[in-house]
Design an enzyme around this catalytic site. Structure first.
Site, short mmCIF file in Angstrom:
data_model
loop_
_atom_site.label_atom_id
_atom_site.label_comp_id
_atom_site.label_asym_id
_atom_site.label_seq_id
_atom_site.Cartn_x
_atom_site.Cartn_y
_atom_site.Cartn_z
N HIS A 1 2.37 1.89 9.05
CA HIS A 1 3.72 2.00 8.50
C HIS A 1 3.86 3.24 7.62
CE1 HIS A 1 1.73 -0.33 5.18
NE2 HIS A 1 2.50 0.42 4.42
N ASP B 1 -2.18 -2.23 11.80
CA ASP B 1 -1.60 -1.43 10.74
C ASP B 1 -2.54 -0.29 10.32
OD1 ASP B 1 0.29 -0.61 8.94
OD2 ASP B 1 -0.45 -1.90 7.34
N SER C 1 0.28 2.37 -2.72
CA SER C 1 -1.14 2.10 -2.50
C SER C 1 -1.47 1.84 -1.04
CB SER C 1 -1.59 0.90 -3.33
OG SER C 1 -0.85 -0.25 -2.96
#
Length: 1160
Positions: free
Chosen positions: A86, A117, A249
């Site tokens: 993402h 991811d 983060s």
């Protein structure tokens, strides 16, 4: 069938225990000392980078926007950075990586996994000249329960933070994202979770002073979770993390004491101190493919194909207790337990199947997987390895369904084939094939035509985001190419039906009427295609040459006066032709059209939901509707002005008998209602997001207008400016007297009064042209207190509604404050107040008993401020005296001295308005006496106006006006040219007299009272047209214009230059990334002054693609600022939108763009 996280296996893994990812490895005691941690971190921190990403377009699961994230170098020689999917984004992205020593370099996406991811950026290693760093090795096998770890990341680039934690579980199910429509990860693999710490504590950074001194401003922050809160079953990202304003983060390395990355940070839980980490087995596999695809000795990347297989089915790992309840036979359980490691506690069970995928009608939810290609398979890694190695081949699955054994052979599909790598951009909308990611979320078939961003054309039709287009212009749409084919046949202004389904209401098709852009609001349709070699998305036009949408205005087309509705279509035409010709066809009358794009400040304000209190819209209350439709006696009250009310019936079709006799059915209607009903029009106004200028606060408005002129060649509708706020808009007119909807064009916006004029072509009405007529205006005598009036308006069902009322104040002064974003507000106006409250949204006209219009009951907009940061738009209605409309209409008909404008193929001179650009407010004479005003003047003013007994005072002068340096706040205006003045109309009349003087004098002799003294001043007036803003420039995603009157009314313009005012900015643009927002002036670019738009264009044309630009701005509050931004001509070329009075069209011109890209 994908598990979106750690399904991958390391190459060379041979033992079954190594493949068992659902079982916690045995606890390993951590004996690392503080010194060892410090030594390890000193090597890790230089390899961790801050990623600043800008998603230039909405695509698949992601919206356009700018964000911060983290990544780390995993291959120094080849320049490969690992981060989250993402962060890499599935769509167009522009990104930079900032190292700890503040070296910033561009990075390009080379791979994003279709479902897991993780993704990779690449960079040029030789670009790093001043930093010594080493790559961080990946060690997925080192992860175990109880392992002490450190998480290094950044928090929006604000501060360094290295957080400590302990791995508590390795079998955590993937978090469930509550908002499935915006899922980024939707991982179905076991994640690693950091828990079980007494307290979050940053490491002693003082011991790393030499290393981290320069990183203090860069910002590394961890996302480790810390307290045991039990197994969570639902998870939702912080909205701030999704928008990049908080967090940052994502993509942080999770390292052990040896400096190895054992996991990848992917998400955190905001309700508790916990985080979810992605295992690295699949990451290692993908990295090896990338490393094989590029020789470290060359700097050129070539696209690498990483095999990924799928059955389009999702599996979950369930315990043996649950599989038994699903019908698993005892002998099968015994077989599986004997063939699996002792630690195995469950089996894989089908959770969902994507429609029409390889597993459709073969696998069902609840099926328990026993064997895959003859091998007992209970782990995701084993399954995914086999599927990835069997792309385009069949695999054998042995399953049990309710205790019944079954064997199925399924073809393994290439996962990349159901992951879109291209999209269509049309009228600001982003449309592409439905990805496997979203198909699984929505339970739709892959490849359907999916609306990722609705843009303007679809927003105008009410088609929502995430819609699936099924039919367009009568043709079935099953793939994107079908939609493109239909678009290539449509002409500008065509109105065609569209059918779609939504995941929220999947079992019913919904229909909408789409209007193809007539003006050049947006660029012609174009296709973006991902290029993994360059990391960019190539842009090219999608329509063939000669398509109607690409036609230029080289020849004036003949106006079609016969096609006015579906009923006039011949049966032999195709659905597309029929839609073009007959479905509410727009009247062109000697002109064709073109298009444009962008986005607005607040993504959430593009909704057409009228219940949304955050976006106030003009609308008419249904509760005021009448029960019966009223149609007029067209013979009543014909104007004596033959030129104004020509016989519109001559040469037109015969009016249907149903409409001729409809008035007789309205026996309960008043005379005023019957007379006014054929003059009323409902206006629906849409403003393109690319043209949200002049502070306009919404994209969608409703309101009632009245026809003030109707002839064979032109019709004019008067309406308030809270309905028609800007000329850059699309207006549709629905007539109360005849059921037809036709387009209108904004031709005049009064610079002072709350008044706009919209023109329409009477020939487009067909038979209705003889039913529709103009109202009779009655400017004199002016309304007085106590006069009886009839308020006549329209309901949303186009039924005339009337109410009787009495005038309580014929000249009430408005006091509307400035909005947070300056927009038009009525000033220097006397409005009419009634004794009855008809609601804030009902509009219409005020008439006498015979139906003669004495005022327009219009809507005004204001902003109610509850605190420094809280406000709400508010609407209210008041009466607008008709005299100002009569004056403008007379000038248009008789021929004004202003610039000409093409209206329905005829050039007509438009009026100019002379005004005194001063904001005034009335003060009672009793108050004025306290300020020292003499009795002589008080008596003179009372004699002039014995009812109101007031004097006008100066509230402020418009910046840049001729009165700015002459009049001061608080001055009392006593007389003009020695004649006492007491109201706003006296000022207007004095300005009008200047236009009638032969010497063309533009000055007024004002007698003012200032600080106890009478002063005579010669004050200049200003002349304004009714065009509003006619030029807009989009540079790097910000919309700039000349400062409009609402900005100038604040009384401040920068001395350095005030001709380049930032009205809006676009999400995902360079100005979004670098913070050049609205409500400020650009006064310098690279040290060169930009006093006006021409100078601004000249300066920016010299800037090349990828260059950094130094921009000096001055905010509305007067605060100067200097910032830098990088120009991106690939996704954000510079373009201009300008109104052309010769064609009465908004035309678009590209100022600067790359040859390989087109303007947005």
């Amino acid at each position: 069938m994908e598990r979106l996280g750690s399904e991958g296996a390391l190459a060379g893994m041979e033992t079954r225990e190594d493949l068992c990812m659902d079982i916690d490895p045995p606890f390993k005691e951590n004996l690392a000392t503080a010194e060892e941690w410090q030594k390890s971190l000193s090597k890790v921190v230089p390899a961790v980078v801050v990623l600043r990403t800008t998603a230039c377009r909405a695509f698949d699961t992601e919206s356009a926007g700018a964000s911060y994230a983290t990544g780390f170098v995993v291959d120094k020689s080849r320049g490969i950075i690992l981060t989250n999917r993402h962060v890499v984004k599935p769509g167009p992205v522009v990104a930079e990586a900032m190292f700890v020593n503040r070296e910033e370099i561009p990075v390009y996406p080379v791979y994003r996994d279709p479902v897991h991811d993780f993704g990779f950026f690449c960079y040029d290693p030789s670009a790093i000249q001043f930093l010594s760093y080493e790559e961080i090795p990946l060690a997925p096998e080192a992860a175990c329960v109880g392992l002490e770890i450190r998480v290094v990341g950044n928090d929006s680039g604000e501060k360094v933070s290295i957080l400590a934690g302990t791995l508590a579980r390795l079998d955590r199910d993937a978090p469930h994202y509550k908002n499935s429509t915006l899922k980024r990860l939707d991982e179905l693999q076991k994640w690693r979770r950091v828990v079980n710490m007494m307290k979050l504590k940053a490491l002693d950074l003082l011991k790393f002073a030499n290393l981290l001194e320069k990183a203090a401003e860069l910002g590394f922050c961890g996302a480790a979770a810390v307290t045991v809160d039990g197994p969570a079953v639902a998870y939702q990202f912080s909205p701030h993390a999704a928008s990049g304003t908080k967090g940052g983060s994502s993509g942080s390395p999770v390292i052990d004491w040896q400096g190895r990355a054992v996991a990848l940070n992917a998400g955190s839980k905001t309700s508790s101190a916990s985080a979810f980490f992605l295992p690295l087995e699949r990451v290692v596999r993908a990295l090896k493919f990338l490393q094989k695809g590029r020789d470290s000795s060359t700097n050129k990347w070539e696209a690498v194909s990483i095999p990924r297989g799928t059955l389009q089915a999702t599996f979950l790992h369930k315990g043996f207790d649950e599989t038994r309840r699903l019908g698993l036979r005892s002998e099968t359980e015994q077989l599986v337990r004997h063939a699996s490691p002792p630690e195995e506690t469950g089996m894989l069970v089908v959770d969902s199947v994507v429609p029409y995928g390889p597993a459709h009608k073969h696998l069902e939810p609840g099926d328990v997987l026993v064997r895959l290609n003859g091998e007992v398979t209970t782990q995701f890694l084993t399954m995914e390895n086999l599927l990835d190695d069997s792309v385009n081949h069949k695999v054998e699955l042995q399953i049990e369904r309710g205790g019944k054994p079954l064997t199925v052979d399924l073809m393994v599909q290439n996962l990349h084939s159901v992951t879109p790598d291209y999209f269509l951009e049309v009228s600001g909308a982003v449309i592409h094939p439905l990805s496997y990611q979203q198909a699984r979320n929505f339970r739709f078939q892959c490849g359907l035509v999916y609306v990722a961003e609705q843009g303007y054309m679809l927003f105008r039709a009410g088609v929502p985001r995430h819609a699936i287009i099924k039919k367009f212009a009568g043709e079935d749409i099953s793939k994107l190419e079908d939609l493109i084919s239909v678009l290539s046949k449509l002409s500008r202004g065509a109105r065609v039906p569209l059918e779609y389904i939504s995941y929220k209401d999947r079992h019913r098709r919904k229909s909408a009427l789409v209007t193809v852009d007539r003006h050049e609001w947006y660029a012609p349709p174009q296709i973006y295609t991902r290029n993994d070699n360059s990391g960019l998305w190539a842009v090219k036009p999608v329509l063939p040459l000669g398509s109607p949408l690409l036609s230029l205005r080289e020849d004036l087309i003949e106006h079609d006066r016969t096609l006015n509705g579906v009923s006039s279509c011949s049966a032999g035409v195709t659905p597309v032709e029929q839609a073009q010709q007959c479905v509410f066809k727009e009247s062109m009358d000697s002109v064709t059209s073109m298009e444009t794009s962008c986005e607005q400040v607040d993504e959430g304000t593009h909704s057409v939901d009228e219940s949304d209190a955050g976006t106030k819209k003009r609308r008419v209350e249904e509760g005021l509707s009448a029960e019966s439709a009223l149609l007029p006696d067209c013979s009543l009250h014909e104007s004596a002005d033959e030129d104004r009310l020509e016989d519109s019936g001559a040469g037109t079709e015969t009016v249907p008998e149903d409409y001729q006799g409809a008035a007789a059915a309205a026996a309960n209607a008043s005379v005023a209602e019957r007379v006014i009903e054929p003059t009323l029009v409902m206006l629906e106004v849409h403003v393109p997001s690319s043209c949200m200028i002049d502070g306009v606060h919404s994209q969608h408005f409703f309101g009632t207008g009245v026809i003030i002129y109707h002839s064979q060649s032109m019709g004019l509708v008067a309406v308030d400016k809270n309905t028609v706020a800007v000329s850059v808009s699309d207006v549709m007119l629905s007539f109360a007297a005849y059921p037809i909807e036709i387009p209108g064009e904004v031709i005049f916006l009064h610079p002072v009064h709350n008044l706009a004029l919209v023109a329409y072509d009477p020939s487009a009405l067909g038979a209705g042209a003889s039913v529709v007529r103009a109202a009779e205006l009655l400017p004199e005598p002016a309304l007085r207190r106590g006069d009886s009036v009839c308020l006549v308006g329209l309901s949303r069902s186009l039924q005339a509604t009337s109410r009787k009322s009495f005038v309580t104040n014929p000249c009430a002064a408005l006091n509307i404050g400035s909005a947070d974003c300056p927009r038009y507000r009525a000033t220097n106006m006397g409005v009419i107040e009634l004794d009855t409250d008809f609601g804030s949204t009902f509009s219409g006209v005020l008439t006498d008993e015979l139906g003669r219009v004495q005022a327009i009951w219009g809507s005004f907009s204001t902003q109610l401020k509850y605190s420094c940061s809280s406000s709400e738009d508010h609407q209210f209605a008041r009466g607008l005296p008709i005299y100002s409309i009569s004056q403008i209409l007379e000038k248009i008909i008789s021929g004004a001295d202003g610039p000409s404008l093409l209206i329905n193929g005829m050039r007509r001179p438009m009026p100019l308005v002379r005004i005194l650009e001063v904001e005034l407010y009335p003060t009672l004479l009793s108050k004025a006496r306290s300020f020292g005003l003499s009795d002589t003047w008080i008596q003179a003013l009372v004699k002039k106006d014995p009812i109101r007994r007031q004097v006008l005072r100066v509230k402020g002068c418009l910046a840049g006006s001729k009165a700015q340096n002459l009049l001061e706040q608080g001055d009392m205006v006593l007389a003009i040219n020695k004649e006492p003045v007491t109201c706003f109309r006296d000022i207007e009349d004095a300005c009008q007299e200047l236009d009638q003087c032969s010497d063309r004098n533009s000055n007024l002799m004002l007698t003012i009272f200032r600080q106890g003294r009478e002063i005579d001043l010669l004050v200049g007036t200003d002349v304004r047209d009714g065009n509003g803003t006619t030029r807009v420039i989009n540079w790097c995603g910000c919309i700039v214009q000349d400062p409009h009157s609402a900005v100038r009314a604040l009384g401040f313009l920068p001395e350095e230059g005030h001709g380049v005012y930032v009205a809006r900015w676009c999400h995902g643009s360079p100005v979004h990334r670098y913070g050049l927002y609205a409500l400020q002036w650009i006064v310098e670019v690279n040290g060169k002054p930009t006093p006006d738009l021409d100078a601004f264009v000249a300066v920016t044309k010299e800037i090349e693609h990828g260059e950094f630009v130094r921009v000096k701005t001055i905010h509305l509050n007067g605060k100067p600022r200097v910032l830098t931004l990088k120009q991106d001509l690939h996704y954000w070329p510079t373009w201009e939108l300008r109104f052309d009075p010769e064609t009465a069209m908004w035309c678009r011109r590209t100022i600067k763009a790359l040859e390989c890209s087109t303007n947005r």
